[in-house]
Design a protein around this motif. Sequence first.
Motif, PDB file in Angstrom:
ATOM      1  N   VAL A 195       1.051  -1.209  -0.029  1.00  0.00           N
ATOM      2  CA  VAL A 195      -0.026   0.028  -0.004  1.00  0.00           C
ATOM      3  C   VAL A 195       0.641   1.248  -0.084  1.00  0.00           C
ATOM      4  CG1 VAL A 195      -0.150  -0.168   2.448  1.00  0.00           C
ATOM      5  CG2 VAL A 195      -2.018   1.204   1.195  1.00  0.00           C
ATOM      6  N   TYR A 196       2.014   1.329   0.608  1.00  0.00           N
ATOM      7  CA  TYR A 196       2.727   2.595   0.889  1.00  0.00           C
ATOM      8  C   TYR A 196       3.656   2.799  -0.067  1.00  0.00           C
ATOM      9  CZ  TYR A 196       0.726   2.356   5.621  1.00  0.00           C
ATOM     10  OH  TYR A 196      -0.231   2.264   6.572  1.00  0.00           O
ATOM     11  N   ASP A 197       3.857   1.879  -1.117  1.00  0.00           N
ATOM     12  CA  ASP A 197       4.847   2.202  -2.255  1.00  0.00           C
ATOM     13  C   ASP A 197       4.582   1.346  -3.539  1.00  0.00           C
ATOM     14  OD1 ASP A 197       5.538  -0.557  -1.552  1.00  0.00           O
ATOM     15  OD2 ASP A 197       7.495  -0.210  -0.940  1.00  0.00           O
ATOM     16  N   GLY A 198       3.174   0.754  -3.534  1.00  0.00           N
ATOM     17  CA  GLY A 198       2.848   0.174  -4.670  1.00  0.00           C
ATOM     18  C   GLY A 198       1.290   0.104  -4.871  1.00  0.00           C
ATOM     19  N   THR A 199       0.613  -1.146  -5.373  1.00  0.00           N
ATOM     20  CA  THR A 199      -0.597  -1.399  -5.313  1.00  0.00           C
ATOM     21  C   THR A 199      -1.142  -1.834  -4.017  1.00  0.00           C
ATOM     22  OG1 THR A 199      -0.581  -1.914  -7.605  1.00  0.00           O
ATOM     23  CG2 THR A 199      -2.331  -2.885  -6.344  1.00  0.00           C
ATOM     24  N   GLU A 200      -2.199  -1.294  -3.616  1.00  0.00           N
ATOM     25  CA  GLU A 200      -3.158  -1.888  -2.497  1.00  0.00           C
ATOM     26  C   GLU A 200      -3.325  -3.235  -2.715  1.00  0.00           C
ATOM     27  OE1 GLU A 200      -4.273  -2.277   1.307  1.00  0.00           O
ATOM     28  OE2 GLU A 200      -5.536  -2.970  -0.550  1.00  0.00           O
ATOM     29  N   ILE A 201      -2.788  -4.162  -1.956  1.00  0.00           N
ATOM     30  CA  ILE A 201      -3.012  -5.676  -2.380  1.00  0.00           C
ATOM     31  C   ILE A 201      -4.508  -6.176  -2.138  1.00  0.00           C
ATOM     32  CG2 ILE A 201      -2.189  -8.066  -1.800  1.00  0.00           C
ATOM     33  CD1 ILE A 201       0.395  -6.799  -0.793  1.00  0.00           C
ATOM     34  N   HIS A 202      -5.030  -5.655  -0.955  1.00  0.00           N
ATOM     35  CA  HIS A 202      -6.385  -6.157  -0.754  1.00  0.00           C
ATOM     36  C   HIS A 202      -7.449  -5.490  -1.935  1.00  0.00           C
ATOM     37  CE1 HIS A 202      -5.700  -7.874   2.954  1.00  0.00           C
ATOM     38  NE2 HIS A 202      -5.153  -6.922   3.486  1.00  0.00           N
ATOM     39  N   GLU A 203      -7.090  -4.362  -2.416  1.00  0.00           N
ATOM     40  CA  GLU A 203      -8.079  -3.849  -3.784  1.00  0.00           C
ATOM     41  C   GLU A 203      -7.789  -4.598  -4.871  1.00  0.00           C
ATOM     42  OE1 GLU A 203      -7.675   0.442  -4.194  1.00  0.00           O
ATOM     43  OE2 GLU A 203      -7.993   0.797  -2.051  1.00  0.00           O
ATOM     44  N   ALA A 204      -6.432  -4.967  -4.937  1.00  0.00           N
ATOM     45  CA  ALA A 204      -6.110  -5.766  -6.466  1.00  0.00           C
ATOM     46  C   ALA A 204      -6.858  -7.270  -6.081  1.00  0.00           C
ATOM     47  CB  ALA A 204      -4.692  -5.775  -6.360  1.00  0.00           C
ATOM     48  N   SER A 205      -6.854  -7.574  -5.264  1.00  0.00           N
ATOM     49  CA  SER A 205      -7.401  -9.181  -4.834  1.00  0.00           C
ATOM     50  C   SER A 205      -8.871  -8.841  -4.947  1.00  0.00           C
ATOM     51  CB  SER A 205      -7.097  -9.609  -3.427  1.00  0.00           C
ATOM     52  OG  SER A 205      -5.575  -9.905  -3.383  1.00  0.00           O
ATOM     53  N   ALA A 206      -9.543  -7.964  -4.298  1.00  0.00           N
ATOM     54  CA  ALA A 206     -11.017  -8.268  -4.555  1.00  0.00           C
ATOM     55  C   ALA A 206     -11.324  -7.855  -5.971  1.00  0.00           C
ATOM     56  CB  ALA A 206     -11.547  -6.720  -3.625  1.00  0.00           C
ATOM     57  N   ILE A 207     -10.492  -6.928  -6.766  1.00  0.00           N
ATOM     58  CA  ILE A 207     -11.124  -6.594  -8.079  1.00  0.00           C
ATOM     59  C   ILE A 207     -11.078  -7.888  -8.931  1.00  0.00           C
ATOM     60  CG2 ILE A 207     -10.055  -5.585 -10.061  1.00  0.00           C
ATOM     61  CD1 ILE A 207      -9.228  -3.164  -8.544  1.00  0.00           C
ATOM     62  N   LEU A 208      -9.666  -8.744  -8.617  1.00  0.00           N
ATOM     63  CA  LEU A 208      -9.600 -10.176  -9.403  1.00  0.00           C
ATOM     64  C   LEU A 208     -10.875 -10.919  -8.833  1.00  0.00           C
ATOM     65  CD1 LEU A 208      -5.881 -10.329  -9.006  1.00  0.00           C
ATOM     66  CD2 LEU A 208      -7.070 -10.200 -11.078  1.00  0.00           C
ATOM     67  N   VAL A 209     -11.085 -11.166  -7.730  1.00  0.00           N
ATOM     68  CA  VAL A 209     -12.283 -11.795  -7.302  1.00  0.00           C
ATOM     69  C   VAL A 209     -13.620 -11.622  -7.930  1.00  0.00           C
ATOM     70  CG1 VAL A 209     -13.784 -12.815  -5.504  1.00  0.00           C
ATOM     71  CG2 VAL A 209     -11.239 -12.767  -5.253  1.00  0.00           C
ATOM     72  N   HIS A 210     -13.964 -10.158  -8.002  1.00  0.00           N
ATOM     73  CA  HIS A 210     -14.878  -9.829  -8.684  1.00  0.00           C
ATOM     74  C   HIS A 210     -14.987 -10.179 -10.314  1.00  0.00           C
ATOM     75  CE1 HIS A 210     -17.476  -8.115  -5.461  1.00  0.00           C
ATOM     76  NE2 HIS A 210     -16.386  -7.641  -4.839  1.00  0.00           N
ATOM     77  N   LEU A 211     -13.860  -9.993 -10.782  1.00  0.00           N
ATOM     78  CA  LEU A 211     -13.715 -10.137 -12.225  1.00  0.00           C
ATOM     79  C   LEU A 211     -13.851 -11.500 -12.671  1.00  0.00           C
ATOM     80  CD1 LEU A 211     -10.932  -7.706 -13.547  1.00  0.00           C
ATOM     81  CD2 LEU A 211     -13.301  -7.448 -14.008  1.00  0.00           C
ATOM     82  N   SER A 212     -13.216 -12.321 -11.774  1.00  0.00           N
ATOM     83  CA  SER A 212     -13.352 -13.950 -12.005  1.00  0.00           C
ATOM     84  C   SER A 212     -14.862 -14.369 -12.166  1.00  0.00           C
ATOM     85  CB  SER A 212     -12.688 -14.559 -10.869  1.00  0.00           C
ATOM     86  OG  SER A 212     -12.664 -15.977 -10.981  1.00  0.00           O
ATOM     87  N   ARG A 213     -15.557 -13.873 -10.763  1.00  0.00           N
ATOM     88  CA  ARG A 213     -16.964 -14.325 -10.806  1.00  0.00           C
ATOM     89  C   ARG A 213     -17.797 -13.716 -11.820  1.00  0.00           C
ATOM     90  NH1 ARG A 213     -17.777 -12.638  -5.534  1.00  0.00           N
ATOM     91  NH2 ARG A 213     -17.331 -14.855  -4.785  1.00  0.00           N
ATOM     92  N   GLY A 214     -17.260 -12.594 -12.313  1.00  0.00           N
ATOM     93  CA  GLY A 214     -18.281 -12.174 -13.582  1.00  0.00           C
ATOM     94  C   GLY A 214     -17.634 -12.680 -14.892  1.00  0.00           C
ATOM     95  N   GLY A 215     -16.719 -13.494 -14.814  1.00  0.00           N
ATOM     96  CA  GLY A 215     -16.240 -14.206 -16.209  1.00  0.00           C
ATOM     97  C   GLY A 215     -15.300 -13.465 -17.072  1.00  0.00           C
ATOM     98  N   ALA A 216     -14.847 -12.493 -16.686  1.00  0.00           N
ATOM     99  CA  ALA A 216     -13.938 -11.727 -17.277  1.00  0.00           C
ATOM    100  C   ALA A 216     -12.472 -12.410 -17.693  1.00  0.00           C
ATOM    101  CB  ALA A 216     -13.713 -10.566 -16.627  1.00  0.00           C
ATOM    102  N   GLU A 217     -12.011 -11.925 -18.902  1.00  0.00           N
ATOM    103  CA  GLU A 217     -10.739 -12.382 -19.287  1.00  0.00           C
ATOM    104  C   GLU A 217      -9.692 -11.354 -18.943  1.00  0.00           C
ATOM    105  OE1 GLU A 217     -10.026 -13.343 -23.345  1.00  0.00           O
ATOM    106  OE2 GLU A 217     -11.908 -14.725 -23.223  1.00  0.00           O
ATOM    107  N   VAL A 218      -8.894 -11.566 -17.866  1.00  0.00           N
ATOM    108  CA  VAL A 218      -8.018 -10.368 -17.461  1.00  0.00           C
ATOM    109  C   VAL A 218      -6.615 -10.598 -17.677  1.00  0.00           C
ATOM    110  CG1 VAL A 218      -7.231  -9.090 -15.150  1.00  0.00           C
ATOM    111  CG2 VAL A 218      -9.649 -10.161 -15.417  1.00  0.00           C
TER     112      VAL A 218
END
Length: 244
Positions: free
Chosen positions: A54-77
């Motif tokens: 979070v302090y020098d890069g991507t907020e990991i929990h946000e990235a993980s939540a996004i990937l979970v929702h995209l996976s559930r929606g069937g997106a190609e990431v």
Amino acid sequence: MAAVRALVGSRFAAASAFASLSPGGRTPSQRAAIHLSAPQPAAKVALVLSGCGVYDGTEIHEASAILVHLSRGGAEVQIFAPDVPQMHVIDHTKGQPSESESRNVLTESARIARGTITDLAKLNAANHDAAIFPGGFGAAKNLLCCIAPVLAAKVLRGVEVTVGHEQEEGGKWPYAGTAEAIKALGAKHFVKEVAEAHVDQKNKVVTTPAFMCHTALHHIHDGIGAMEEREIAAPQPPRLTSGE
């Protein structure tokens, strides 16, 4: 905070309303409805990371939540990050810079991507329906000038975004001052709760407060889900942005 931007058209597939019917119990009209509701091509989404932490890069929990929702929606990431040095490295146990260390944004982002990642320089907007930018201070330090929704404010004159509330409210919204920075860039800020998202239909941008709010993790997860749901439902699919 998170942000999404739609690049072409969203192609998230809808679930068939007839999926639970047994083959023998379908009428001709039901069979026709099933045929007409055949799955559509999955949405192609570019996820842009800015390091790992979070302090020098991507907020990991946000990235993980996004990937979970995209996976559930069937997106190609497809995950991207710039192949550049980090602005600096933060010791997350102390919240202070680690002067003797240097790290690469692409290499660090690969930790979140589980190794499957592409140099941001190779991202072609024509190949994706939306681009998602999770929050974290890396979005400010390694991508452009500030947290994810401010990226949109910087490049899209008059864009509508949210980073949550505009007052700290006793520490619940510790980064509330970001709203004034957004306004100073000529963008419009909308006050939203942590589990809500704002859609700018004209610019195809969806934003949610995420970790701009000091709250329980599941509320952040709900807000990111709301952002992606609004992206799917919008008449002209928006681009997503996320987080602090």
